[in-house]
Motif scaffolding. Structure first.
Motif, short mmCIF file in Angstrom:
data_model
loop_
_atom_site.label_atom_id
_atom_site.label_comp_id
_atom_site.label_asym_id
_atom_site.label_seq_id
_atom_site.Cartn_x
_atom_site.Cartn_y
_atom_site.Cartn_z
N VAL A 161 0.86 -1.19 0.00
CA VAL A 161 0.00 0.00 0.00
C VAL A 161 0.90 1.24 0.00
O VAL A 161 1.71 1.44 0.90
CB VAL A 161 -0.93 0.01 1.24
N SER A 162 0.76 2.08 -1.04
CA SER A 162 1.66 3.23 -1.18
C SER A 162 1.08 4.51 -0.58
O SER A 162 1.83 5.44 -0.27
CB SER A 162 1.98 3.47 -2.66
N TRP A 163 -0.23 4.56 -0.45
CA TRP A 163 -0.86 5.77 0.11
C TRP A 163 -2.24 5.41 0.60
O TRP A 163 -2.95 4.62 -0.02
CB TRP A 163 -0.96 6.87 -0.95
N GLN A 164 -2.61 5.95 1.74
CA GLN A 164 -3.96 5.74 2.25
C GLN A 164 -4.36 6.93 3.11
O GLN A 164 -3.52 7.61 3.70
CB GLN A 164 -4.05 4.45 3.07
N THR A 165 -5.65 7.22 3.14
CA THR A 165 -6.14 8.34 3.92
C THR A 165 -7.61 8.15 4.22
O THR A 165 -8.29 7.33 3.57
CB THR A 165 -5.93 9.67 3.16
N THR A 166 -8.12 8.86 5.19
CA THR A 166 -9.55 8.94 5.46
C THR A 166 -9.97 10.40 5.32
O THR A 166 -9.18 11.32 5.54
CB THR A 166 -9.89 8.45 6.88
N PHE A 167 -11.22 10.61 4.94
CA PHE A 167 -11.71 11.97 4.74
C PHE A 167 -13.23 11.99 4.84
O PHE A 167 -13.89 10.94 4.74
CB PHE A 167 -11.25 12.51 3.38
N SER A 168 -13.75 13.16 5.02
CA SER A 168 -15.20 13.35 5.03
C SER A 168 -15.64 13.88 3.67
O SER A 168 -14.88 14.60 2.99
CB SER A 168 -15.61 14.34 6.12
N ILE A 169 -16.84 13.55 3.26
CA ILE A 169 -17.40 14.04 2.00
C ILE A 169 -18.38 15.17 2.31
O ILE A 169 -19.27 15.03 3.15
CB ILE A 169 -18.11 12.92 1.22
N HIS A 170 -18.18 16.27 1.62
CA HIS A 170 -19.05 17.42 1.78
C HIS A 170 -19.81 17.67 0.48
O HIS A 170 -19.34 17.32 -0.61
CB HIS A 170 -18.24 18.67 2.11
N ALA A 171 -20.96 18.28 0.59
CA ALA A 171 -21.68 18.80 -0.56
C ALA A 171 -21.93 20.27 -0.27
O ALA A 171 -22.88 20.63 0.45
CB ALA A 171 -22.99 18.05 -0.77
N ARG A 172 -21.06 21.14 -0.78
CA ARG A 172 -21.14 22.56 -0.47
C ARG A 172 -20.88 23.40 -1.72
O ARG A 172 -20.16 22.97 -2.63
CB ARG A 172 -20.11 22.95 0.61
N HIS A 173 -21.46 24.58 -1.73
CA HIS A 173 -21.18 25.51 -2.82
C HIS A 173 -21.18 26.93 -2.28
O HIS A 173 -21.90 27.27 -1.35
CB HIS A 173 -22.19 25.37 -3.96
N ALA A 174 -20.34 27.76 -2.88
CA ALA A 174 -20.27 29.17 -2.49
C ALA A 174 -21.55 29.87 -2.90
O ALA A 174 -22.14 29.56 -3.95
CB ALA A 174 -19.07 29.83 -3.15
N GLU A 175 -22.00 30.81 -2.09
CA GLU A 175 -23.24 31.52 -2.41
C GLU A 175 -23.11 32.34 -3.68
O GLU A 175 -24.10 32.62 -4.35
CB GLU A 175 -23.65 32.42 -1.25
N ARG A 176 -21.88 32.71 -4.05
CA ARG A 176 -21.64 33.33 -5.35
C ARG A 176 -20.21 33.02 -5.76
O ARG A 176 -19.34 32.82 -4.92
CB ARG A 176 -21.90 34.84 -5.32
N PHE A 177 -19.96 32.98 -7.06
CA PHE A 177 -18.64 32.64 -7.59
C PHE A 177 -17.81 33.87 -7.93
O PHE A 177 -16.66 33.75 -8.34
CB PHE A 177 -18.77 31.78 -8.85
N ARG A 178 -18.42 35.05 -7.76
CA ARG A 178 -17.72 36.27 -8.11
C ARG A 178 -18.11 37.37 -7.14
O ARG A 178 -19.28 37.49 -6.76
CB ARG A 178 -18.06 36.72 -9.53
N ALA A 179 -17.12 38.16 -6.73
CA ALA A 179 -17.38 39.38 -5.97
C ALA A 179 -16.51 40.47 -6.58
O ALA A 179 -15.29 40.48 -6.37
CB ALA A 179 -17.06 39.19 -4.50
N GLY A 180 -17.10 41.33 -7.40
CA GLY A 180 -16.34 42.38 -8.06
C GLY A 180 -15.31 41.81 -9.00
O GLY A 180 -15.62 41.11 -9.96
N ARG A 181 -14.04 42.07 -8.72
CA ARG A 181 -12.94 41.63 -9.57
C ARG A 181 -12.29 40.34 -9.06
O ARG A 181 -11.20 39.97 -9.53
CB ARG A 181 -11.88 42.73 -9.68
N VAL A 182 -12.93 39.67 -8.13
CA VAL A 182 -12.38 38.45 -7.55
C VAL A 182 -13.32 37.28 -7.88
O VAL A 182 -14.54 37.39 -7.72
CB VAL A 182 -12.20 38.58 -6.03
N PHE A 183 -12.73 36.16 -8.29
CA PHE A 183 -13.49 35.00 -8.74
C PHE A 183 -13.06 33.75 -7.98
O PHE A 183 -11.90 33.62 -7.59
CB PHE A 183 -13.27 34.77 -10.25
N LEU A 184 -14.00 32.83 -7.80
CA LEU A 184 -13.73 31.54 -7.17
C LEU A 184 -13.91 30.43 -8.20
O LEU A 184 -14.83 30.48 -9.02
CB LEU A 184 -14.69 31.31 -5.99
N ALA A 185 -13.05 29.42 -8.12
CA ALA A 185 -13.14 28.30 -9.07
C ALA A 185 -12.76 27.01 -8.36
O ALA A 185 -12.01 27.00 -7.39
CB ALA A 185 -12.21 28.54 -10.26
N GLY A 186 -13.28 25.89 -8.87
CA GLY A 186 -12.95 24.58 -8.32
C GLY A 186 -13.47 24.42 -6.91
O GLY A 186 -14.55 24.89 -6.56
#
Length: 509
Positions: A260-285
């Motif tokens: 085994v070369s790599w293993q991890t545990t994590f939580s799964i979320h279902a979330r989204h930003a209320e908006r992807f842009r604020a003026g001249r600033v953008f969110l992605a991914g």
């Protein structure tokens, strides 16, 4: 802040925060279009963790456009089918054709091909450089960056793109809410060698009474194991013995894990930003949306976020398009992200059904979908990223085709001709014109090239009847016209780029 000339190019760079797949795509796409860009990341170096690994055809198309074809051919493993089992009984086999077939390319390799592209376009990554503060007004953005030696400097940028993941400093600086929920289960990832009889050109899903198990082949002969652990499980609880026990109870049987070369545990979320842009600033991914890995859409959605945004920023930055074009980014990508989140949530819940009647209904429905061709006609093209479409807005004209007449190319949809897409420019719009053999070149067509020469290339070809299809730099259809007056095309381009802000050079072919 200094205000750039509205009719000419902006000399200030675009700041991209985060040198993962999303930030790298944004930076490379901007750089290839001649837009000055700075790419910073607070970490010391690229992460070696394999993380995401499923790359779908539309994303592969984006990568090939950046010159990565040889890299993809060397490092990618084609996946010919998704094989679903209820327990160990086969339910259905989703077989992919040439247009819909994904490739397994682990995230470090994706990032490497993007770094190479960015470097080829003259860019460099500023590692150990952290965004600490952000402020903006209508004319620009001030960002405070902490350099590797700990000193801070405040610099001015034309725009900022936050590609800095789920814990995004850019999003937090904007005060944008990250709405959604977290699944109660802990999920497990591991990359391992497997001794046993397991088809290597397929992804295997096992939905059992003991839980879900997904086995994904990797190009180096190993497999990715994905399964769910109990709530509260800690990373240190995941030993090789525990992982083997999960595979024994949830897999097909007869598989032995080793190395085994790599293993991890994590939580799964279902979330989204209320908006992807604020003026001249953008969110992605992940800075804008996160969801279950079901369907393998996460990396792909983030990359195509960046691709959608970069060409628009490049046009506006050089003064070839009006700033109103940028209003389309959040609308378009939120629509895609919402669809991805919904699909991933449905699939995740389907994996984890516990009641017998629910499991029976799921299995019958999946078998019917395979036999009736539903997967081939709808689900596979959607997974491939070929049927994502954008609503009417600043960058897509209203669809006026009606229900009875559906043209091969529809507004807001990807241009249907794969080969033609590869030949179109990426730094301007293309007008594809079909001219009848007995017809003459309409005067309004010449007027288009004269008025919108800095934004538009015209390609003419013979056809049975006159038609004009306006294709965006990302090769989605923006608008169409069937009359030589080209009223709709003129109207759409006038909204994008008022004539006073354009160069007068004509570009036609």
């Amino acid at each position: 802040m200094s205000k750039p000339e509205t009719s000419g190019p902006d000399s200030r760079p675009v700041l991209v925060v985060g040198a993962g797949p999303v930030g790298l795509t944004a930076a490379a796409e901007l750089a290839r279009r001649g837009t000055p860009v700075r790419l910073v990341d607070k970490t010391d170096a690229p992460s070696p963790l394999t993380k995401a690994l499923m790359v779908w055809p539309r994303t592969l198309e984006v990568f090939r456009g950046l010159g990565a074809t040889a890299y993809i051919d060397k490092h990618g493993l084609p996946v010919h089918s998704f094989r679903y089992n209820s327990g160990t009984d086969p339910i259905c086999d989703i077989v992919f054709g040439d247009r819909t077939r994904p490739m397994v390319i682990v995230q470090p390799d994706v990032e490497e091909l993007l770094r190479e592209a960015f470097t080829d376009f003259g860019g460099r990554i500023e590692w150990r450089t952290e965004l600490t503060r952000l402020s903006q007004d209508p004319d620009g953005v001030l960002a405070t960056l902490r350099s590797p030696d700990g000193t801070e400097s405040t610099e001015e940028f034309a725009y900022v793109i936050g590609g800095d993941g789920a814990g995004s400093m850019v999003r937090k600086s904007l005060g944008v809410e990250f709405k959604g929920a977290t699944y109660p289960n802990v999920f497990i990832l591991a990359d391992t060698a497997i001794d046993g009889d397991l088809q290597r050109d397929a992804v295997h899903y096992y939905c059992t009474k003991n839980g879900i198990m997904v086995l994904v082949p990797l190009y180096n002969g190993r497999f990715r194991v994905f399964t769910a652990g109990p709530p509260g499980m800690r990373p240190e609880d995941l030993t090789e013995e525990v992982l083997q026990d999960f595979v024994d109870k949830r897999g097909p049987g007869g598989l032995k894990l080793y190395d085994v070369s790599w293993q991890t545990t994590f939580s799964i979320h279902a979330r989204h930003a209320e908006r992807f842009r604020a003026g001249r600033v953008f969110l992605a991914g992940d800075a804008a949306h996160i969801h279950s890995p079901a369907g393998g859409q996460g990396l792909n959605t983030g990359v195509t976020d960046a691709h959608n945004l970069a060409w628009k920023l490049a046009l506006v930055h050089r003064g070839a398009a009006a700033p109103g074009l940028l209003d389309s980014y959040g609308v378009e990508r939120a629509a895609v992200a919402q669809g991805v989140v919904k699909q991933a949530e449905v699939q995740t819940k389907a994996w984890m059904l516990a009641k017998r009647w629910q499991i029976a209904l799921r299995d019958v429905s999946a078998r019917f979908a395979e036999r009736s061709g539903v997967f081939d006609r709808f689900y596979s093209p959607w997974l491939a990223g070929l049927t994502n479409h954008y609503p009417a807005g600043p960058a897509v004209d209203e669809d006026r085709s009606g229900r009875l007449r559906r043209p091969s190319n529809r507004n807001g949809h990807l241009l249907s001709d794969d080969a033609l897409r590869e030949s179109l420019p990426v730094d301007r719009y293309t007008l594809l014109v079909s001219l009848p053999p007995t017809g003459t070149r309409p005067p309004r067509l010449t007027e288009l090239t004269e008025t919108y020469g800095g934004l538009l290339t015209v390609r003419s070809a013979p056809g049975r009847r006159f038609s004009a299809v306006l294709v965006r730099p990302d090769h989605y259809v923006a608008a169409q016209d069937t009359t030589p007056e080209l009223t709709r095309i003129h109207g759409h381009l006038a909204t994008l780029a008022p004539a006073g802000s354009l160069t007068k050079e004509g570009h036609s072919a």
